[in-house]
Each structure stands twice: as C-alpha cells, then as structure tokens.
Write a protein that holds these residues in place. Structure first.
Motif: not given
Length: 121
Positions: A92, A88, A84
């Motif tokens: 970003t 992420h 995860q």
C-alpha cells in the motif's frame, strides 16, 4: 478418570494437507505449519491415551504437551500475521506514493460553484 474431560471444540485443528507436503513459504508460514502439525499430533496422543485409559500422570503430560503446542501455534500465528501486515503495508505504501502529476495542488473550491449553502448568511 471421571475428572478428565475432552471436548471436541478444544481438541480439533485444521489440517494443512498431507504429511508429505513440501516446505514452502516464508519462515513464519513454515513455523505456523509446524505448530499446527505439533498441536494436531499432541491432541491425537492425548485422545488416544484417554481412550486407552492411560495412567493419570500420562494424561497430565499429554495435556501439558497440548497446551505447549497451542501456545506455540498462537506465537506462530502472531508472527505470520505481523509478516502479512508488513507485506500489505509495503504494497500500500508503494501504491500510495503520489506521482508528480498528483503532487500538484488542486485549485481551491469556490463554494458558490459547488452548491454549498451558508446557513448563517
């Protein structure tokens, strides 16, 4: 049997739904789901054997199975968290890539125009 103690705080795990749920998600999510089910099953077996007053050797084997399942769950949780986190970071980093308009340098600030005060002047 007086040496055996089971506490509710150490023998409960959240469920992930019914037993007939379809396998979905990433490999790490699937491993996590399997680990939760294994831990839950091991805890139920231990609880049932304690309730049935099974021999001490059986209880010890059940306790070892619970500990192994808990370690498996910890490893699966770590793998899922890493997956995860990578997902992420990927989101970003794409969002943080500056467009050509953003790459131009901003003009230098004029301290007298921004209201900054030089205390040592």
């Amino acid at each position: 049997m007086s040496g055996i103690r089971i506490e509710a705080g150490t023998t409960s795990v959240g469920t992930t739904g019914g037993s007939a749920t379809a396998t979905s998600g990433s490999p790490a999510q699937q491993a996590y789901d399997r680990a939760v089910k294994q831990l839950s099953a091991a805890q139920k077996k231990l609880s049932q054997d304690v309730f049935d007053k099974a021999p001490q050797a059986t209880i010890e084997v059940d306790q070892a199975a619970v500990e192994a399942a808990a370690l498996s769950l910890a490893a699966a949780t770590t793998a899922l968290a890493r997956e995860q986190e990578k997902a992420h970071e990927g989101q970003t980093s794409r969002a943080a890539t500056p467009t050509p308009a953003q790459q131009t340098e901003a003009p230098s600030r004029d301290r007298s125009r921004t209201g900054d005060i030089d205390l040592y002047a």
